[in-house]
Design a protein around this motif. Sequence first.
Motif, PDB file in Angstrom:
ATOM      1  N   ARG A 120      -2.587  11.888   5.060  1.00 45.33           N
ATOM      2  CA  ARG A 120      -2.833  10.452   4.887  1.00 45.33           C
ATOM      3  C   ARG A 120      -3.268  10.259   3.448  1.00 45.33           C
ATOM      4  O   ARG A 120      -3.710  11.194   2.782  1.00 45.33           O
ATOM      5  N   VAL A 121      -3.169   9.024   2.976  1.00 46.89           N
ATOM      6  CA  VAL A 121      -3.607   8.752   1.613  1.00 46.89           C
ATOM      7  C   VAL A 121      -5.045   9.237   1.422  1.00 46.89           C
ATOM      8  O   VAL A 121      -5.405   9.803   0.391  1.00 46.89           O
ATOM      9  N   SER A 122      -5.870   9.070   2.440  1.00 46.99           N
ATOM     10  CA  SER A 122      -7.300   9.390   2.327  1.00 46.99           C
ATOM     11  C   SER A 122      -7.589  10.884   2.319  1.00 46.99           C
ATOM     12  O   SER A 122      -8.688  11.287   1.910  1.00 46.99           O
ATOM     13  N   ASN A 123      -6.666  11.726   2.777  1.00 49.25           N
ATOM     14  CA  ASN A 123      -6.970  13.161   2.828  1.00 49.25           C
ATOM     15  C   ASN A 123      -6.084  14.005   1.906  1.00 49.25           C
ATOM     16  O   ASN A 123      -6.078  15.223   2.003  1.00 49.25           O
ATOM     17  N   ASP A 164      -5.302  15.971  -1.314  1.00 54.36           N
ATOM     18  CA  ASP A 164      -6.112  16.640  -2.338  1.00 54.36           C
ATOM     19  C   ASP A 164      -5.450  16.601  -3.715  1.00 54.36           C
ATOM     20  O   ASP A 164      -6.140  16.576  -4.739  1.00 54.36           O
ATOM     21  N   GLU A 201       0.819  -1.192   0.000  1.00 53.07           N
ATOM     22  CA  GLU A 201       0.000   0.000   0.000  1.00 53.07           C
ATOM     23  C   GLU A 201       0.869   1.265   0.000  1.00 53.07           C
ATOM     24  O   GLU A 201       2.006   1.255   0.488  1.00 53.07           O
ATOM     25  N   LYS A 251      -5.335  18.773   5.418  1.00 53.40           N
ATOM     26  CA  LYS A 251      -5.339  18.221   6.766  1.00 53.40           C
ATOM     27  C   LYS A 251      -3.956  17.719   7.168  1.00 53.40           C
ATOM     28  O   LYS A 251      -3.148  17.319   6.351  1.00 53.40           O
ATOM     29  N   TRP A 271      -2.058  14.981  -6.032  1.00 51.50           N
ATOM     30  CA  TRP A 271      -0.942  14.039  -6.172  1.00 51.50           C
ATOM     31  C   TRP A 271      -0.054  14.460  -7.330  1.00 51.50           C
ATOM     32  O   TRP A 271      -0.549  14.904  -8.377  1.00 51.50           O
ATOM     33  N   GLN A 290       2.150   4.611   1.377  1.00 52.10           N
ATOM     34  CA  GLN A 290       2.286   5.042   2.769  1.00 52.10           C
ATOM     35  C   GLN A 290       3.013   6.379   2.860  1.00 52.10           C
ATOM     36  O   GLN A 290       3.841   6.713   2.006  1.00 52.10           O
TER      37      GLN A 290
END
Length: 121
Positions: A104-107, A109, A43, A100, A111, A45
Amino acid sequence: VQLQASGGGLVQAGGSLRLSCAASERAFSTSNMGWFRQAPGKERQLVAGIIWRSGGSYYADSVKGRFSISRDIAKNTMSLQMNSLKPEDTAVYYCAAGQKSPLRVSNVDYWGQGTQVTVSS
């Protein structure tokens, strides 16, 4: 917003590399920028993050003491100095930006495209 990463390559274990990330516009209006990595079959990270305004930084335990993240406000760039590289650091490295903290990968905005880092033993 575009993030452009550069500086990857092939290095022997114990060596150093410096990654850079440039933004096409003021992506740095986001609060945080950072570097993630993804090794084959694993994954993505977080490696390191930096709070744009204060310069405060945070790191994954696996890279503490070896990697250093920095930003140049005037140039709108972020860098990752990687020292004492190990074969397990081999991965595609991505720069990222988000509001934020910590990132994290989830936050994330935005890349950037990845840059390959390969550390040979």
